[in-house]
Design a protein around this motif. Structure first.
Motif, mmCIF file in Angstrom:
data_model
loop_
_atom_site.group_PDB
_atom_site.id
_atom_site.type_symbol
_atom_site.label_atom_id
_atom_site.label_comp_id
_atom_site.label_asym_id
_atom_site.label_seq_id
_atom_site.Cartn_x
_atom_site.Cartn_y
_atom_site.Cartn_z
ATOM 1 N N ILE A 132 0.817 -1.211 0.000
ATOM 2 C CA ILE A 132 0.000 0.000 0.000
ATOM 3 C C ILE A 132 0.850 1.259 0.000
ATOM 4 O O ILE A 132 0.584 2.203 -0.757
ATOM 5 C CB ILE A 132 -0.958 -0.009 1.209
ATOM 6 N N SER A 133 1.870 1.289 0.826
ATOM 7 C CA SER A 133 2.689 2.508 0.908
ATOM 8 C C SER A 133 3.648 2.631 -0.266
ATOM 9 O O SER A 133 4.023 3.739 -0.660
ATOM 10 C CB SER A 133 3.474 2.532 2.225
ATOM 11 N N GLY A 134 4.021 1.494 -0.864
ATOM 12 C CA GLY A 134 5.023 1.531 -1.923
ATOM 13 C C GLY A 134 4.466 1.537 -3.334
ATOM 14 O O GLY A 134 5.234 1.643 -4.298
ATOM 15 N N ALA A 135 3.135 1.448 -3.502
ATOM 16 C CA ALA A 135 2.558 1.409 -4.842
ATOM 17 C C ALA A 135 2.879 2.697 -5.597
ATOM 18 O O ALA A 135 2.601 3.787 -5.111
ATOM 19 C CB ALA A 135 1.047 1.201 -4.765
ATOM 20 N N SER A 136 3.453 2.557 -6.778
ATOM 21 C CA SER A 136 3.759 3.737 -7.590
ATOM 22 C C SER A 136 2.549 4.216 -8.378
ATOM 23 O O SER A 136 2.544 5.321 -8.917
ATOM 24 C CB SER A 136 4.908 3.437 -8.552
ATOM 25 N N GLY A 137 1.506 3.385 -8.440
ATOM 26 C CA GLY A 137 0.269 3.768 -9.097
ATOM 27 C C GLY A 137 -0.788 4.139 -8.081
ATOM 28 O O GLY A 137 -0.515 4.857 -7.119
ATOM 29 N N SER A 138 -1.988 3.618 -8.256
ATOM 30 C CA SER A 138 -3.111 3.938 -7.378
ATOM 31 C C SER A 138 -3.357 2.814 -6.368
ATOM 32 O O SER A 138 -3.045 1.647 -6.619
ATOM 33 C CB SER A 138 -4.380 4.152 -8.200
ATOM 34 N N VAL A 139 -3.943 3.190 -5.238
ATOM 35 C CA VAL A 139 -4.487 2.229 -4.279
ATOM 36 C C VAL A 139 -6.004 2.340 -4.381
ATOM 37 O O VAL A 139 -6.590 3.369 -4.026
ATOM 38 C CB VAL A 139 -4.017 2.525 -2.843
ATOM 39 N N VAL A 140 -6.636 1.299 -4.891
ATOM 40 C CA VAL A 140 -8.089 1.286 -5.102
ATOM 41 C C VAL A 140 -8.708 0.357 -4.061
ATOM 42 O O VAL A 140 -8.233 -0.764 -3.856
ATOM 43 C CB VAL A 140 -8.438 0.823 -6.527
ATOM 44 N N ILE A 141 -9.784 0.816 -3.410
ATOM 45 C CA ILE A 141 -10.365 0.096 -2.282
ATOM 46 C C ILE A 141 -11.840 -0.177 -2.561
ATOM 47 O O ILE A 141 -12.561 0.695 -3.068
ATOM 48 C CB ILE A 141 -10.210 0.914 -0.980
ATOM 49 N N ALA A 142 -12.286 -1.400 -2.238
ATOM 50 C CA ALA A 142 -13.685 -1.771 -2.458
ATOM 51 C C ALA A 142 -14.114 -2.795 -1.432
ATOM 52 O O ALA A 142 -13.291 -3.509 -0.849
ATOM 53 C CB ALA A 142 -13.872 -2.328 -3.875
ATOM 54 N N GLY A 143 -15.419 -2.880 -1.217
ATOM 55 C CA GLY A 143 -15.974 -3.867 -0.298
ATOM 56 C C GLY A 143 -17.419 -4.140 -0.643
ATOM 57 O O GLY A 143 -17.896 -3.764 -1.717
ATOM 58 N N GLY A 144 -18.119 -4.756 0.285
ATOM 59 C CA GLY A 144 -19.507 -5.111 0.054
ATOM 60 C C GLY A 144 -20.454 -4.174 0.763
ATOM 61 O O GLY A 144 -20.113 -3.034 1.087
ATOM 62 N N ARG A 145 -21.664 -4.674 1.051
ATOM 63 C CA ARG A 145 -22.720 -3.825 1.595
ATOM 64 C C ARG A 145 -22.307 -3.187 2.921
ATOM 65 O O ARG A 145 -22.496 -1.979 3.125
ATOM 66 C CB ARG A 145 -23.991 -4.656 1.790
ATOM 67 N N TYR A 146 -21.757 -3.985 3.829
ATOM 68 C CA TYR A 146 -21.261 -3.452 5.095
ATOM 69 C C TYR A 146 -19.754 -3.213 5.049
ATOM 70 O O TYR A 146 -19.255 -2.198 5.550
ATOM 71 C CB TYR A 146 -21.578 -4.421 6.248
ATOM 72 N N SER A 147 -19.025 -4.144 4.471
ATOM 73 C CA SER A 147 -17.567 -4.036 4.499
ATOM 74 C C SER A 147 -17.058 -2.860 3.664
ATOM 75 O O SER A 147 -15.939 -2.400 3.867
ATOM 76 C CB SER A 147 -16.922 -5.336 4.015
ATOM 77 N N GLY A 148 -17.886 -2.366 2.742
ATOM 78 C CA GLY A 148 -17.490 -1.165 2.010
ATOM 79 C C GLY A 148 -17.310 0.030 2.920
ATOM 80 O O GLY A 148 -16.497 0.919 2.645
ATOM 81 N N LEU A 149 -18.066 0.056 4.031
ATOM 82 C CA LEU A 149 -17.900 1.141 5.007
ATOM 83 C C LEU A 149 -16.518 1.079 5.640
ATOM 84 O O LEU A 149 -15.892 2.112 5.896
ATOM 85 C CB LEU A 149 -18.977 1.039 6.089
ATOM 86 N N LEU A 150 -16.034 -0.125 5.893
ATOM 87 C CA LEU A 150 -14.686 -0.297 6.441
ATOM 88 C C LEU A 150 -13.643 0.165 5.435
ATOM 89 O O LEU A 150 -12.642 0.793 5.790
ATOM 90 C CB LEU A 150 -14.464 -1.764 6.812
ATOM 91 N N GLY A 151 -13.877 -0.171 4.167
ATOM 92 C CA GLY A 151 -12.971 0.285 3.125
ATOM 93 C C GLY A 151 -12.904 1.791 3.046
ATOM 94 O O GLY A 151 -11.834 2.374 2.839
ATOM 95 N N ARG A 152 -14.050 2.431 3.223
ATOM 96 C CA ARG A 152 -14.088 3.895 3.175
ATOM 97 C C ARG A 152 -13.260 4.503 4.302
ATOM 98 O O ARG A 152 -12.567 5.505 4.108
ATOM 99 C CB ARG A 152 -15.543 4.372 3.257
ATOM 100 N N ILE A 153 -13.319 3.900 5.475
ATOM 101 C CA ILE A 153 -12.511 4.392 6.600
ATOM 102 C C ILE A 153 -11.023 4.275 6.278
ATOM 103 O O ILE A 153 -10.237 5.198 6.531
ATOM 104 C CB ILE A 153 -12.865 3.621 7.885
ATOM 105 N N LEU A 154 -10.624 3.133 5.710
ATOM 106 C CA LEU A 154 -9.225 2.974 5.316
ATOM 107 C C LEU A 154 -8.834 4.028 4.290
ATOM 108 O O LEU A 154 -7.764 4.646 4.391
ATOM 109 C CB LEU A 154 -8.991 1.575 4.756
ATOM 110 N N ALA A 155 -9.695 4.257 3.309
ATOM 111 C CA ALA A 155 -9.388 5.235 2.261
ATOM 112 C C ALA A 155 -9.244 6.637 2.834
ATOM 113 O O ALA A 155 -8.340 7.388 2.439
ATOM 114 C CB ALA A 155 -10.476 5.203 1.192
ATOM 115 N N LEU A 156 -10.130 7.013 3.755
ATOM 116 C CA LEU A 156 -10.070 8.353 4.341
ATOM 117 C C LEU A 156 -8.755 8.593 5.076
ATOM 118 O O LEU A 156 -8.247 9.722 5.101
ATOM 119 C CB LEU A 156 -11.256 8.550 5.297
#
Length: 285
Positions: A132-156
């Motif tokens: 995640i820290s070393g990616a030279s491109g993008s870090v794209v995050i996704a999840g499901g109905r509930y787990s997408g909320l967790l992904g959003r927290i990570l992204a923020l």
């Protein structure tokens, strides 16, 4: 506290297996759970090993024989697909609540969190932070109905530490366009928990075909995505409510964020300072 699922037990035990047994383990994980319901001879043929090697492998996992392993696999499948209502009904049959809500919640939540960290692979955690820290491109995050909320927290959190952090959009054409842009310089972070979602698995497979690194947050029963992922971070699910616990996942997210902050160092501090300055100029906060 539920034991780890069979797939997670196999994954954790890989280092203790002989080379031939590891072949059996990889076949089981790559086609979990269907491969486990094949005959010993068929599984041995797929793994390129002998029948006795398959039997030694399931005995290493703690089963008396292959029928015993397959019966455990059937129970594991029930756990993997359990709904909150089913979890509640099973708990009522298994035990009577004792003590106050405060004491029960504290005991269950503390044990769940502790077990999550006890079973956390240091190698997988370090590799997750590295990707995640070393990616030279993008870090794209996704999840499901509930787990997408967790992904959003990570992204923020991550977007404050490094550039090009994106949540995969819900709108179909925008989602397809972002997935089409994924490549070997990017990292796809997925959240997938029991009653696993088919569209998330398809997303992982497309990303792998495009040579994108995949990081998976999942539970002890292991999402099918685990066979596509470069890194798998699992958490325990026992909670005082009928719903699977989110606290351990949040603790893993916070740990990954801490690791990325340490790894990025001055670059992260500089980005945070710039963001604070711009937020002030824009009157955002």
């Amino acid at each position: 506290m539920a034991d780890a699922g069979i797939a997670e037990s196999i994954r954790r035990g890989l280092s203790d297996c002989s080379p031939a047994e590891r072949k059996v383990a990889r076949v089981l994980l790559a086609a979990y759970p269907s491969a486990g319901f094949e005959t010993v001879a068929r599984l041995a043929d797929r793994a390129g090993v002998s029948g006795p090697t398959v039997l030694r492998f399931v005995q290493r996992l703690g089963y008396r024989g292959f029928p015993d392993f397959q019966e455990a696999l059937r129970r594991d499948l029930d756990e993997r697909s359990a709904s909150p209502l089913r979890i509640h009904q099973t708990r009522v049959l298994a035990e009577e609540p004792s003590g106050s809500l405060h004491s029960r919640a504290a005991a269950i939540s503390t044990a769940t969190l502790q077990r999550t960290f006890d079973e956390l692979s240091t190698h997988d955690l370090d590799r997750c932070v590295e990707l995640i820290s070393g990616a030279s491109g993008s870090v794209v995050i996704a999840g499901g109905r509930y787990s997408g909320l967790l992904g959003r927290i990570l992204a923020l959190h991550l977007e404050q530490l490094r550039p090009r952090v994106r949540m995969l959009p819900d709108e179909p054409s925008a989602r397809a366009a972002m997935v089409a842009d994924l490549g070997r310089r990017d990292v796809l972070v997925l959240f997938d928990y029991r009653r696993y979602e088919e569209h998330t698995l398809r997303l992982a497979r497309v990303a792998r075909a495009q040579h994108t690194s995949v990081v998976l947050f999942t539970d002890a029963w292991l999402s099918p995505i685990s066979s596509e992922a470069d890194v798998v971070l699992t958490s325990e699910t026992a909670a005082p409510s009928p719903f699977d616990a989110l606290t351990p996942v949040m603790a893993l997210i916070e740990t990954v964020v801490a690791g990325c902050f340490d790894r990025l160092g001055d670059a992260a501090v500089g980005r945070m300072a710039q963001a604070d300055q711009l937020a002030g100029e824009l009157g955002l906060y």
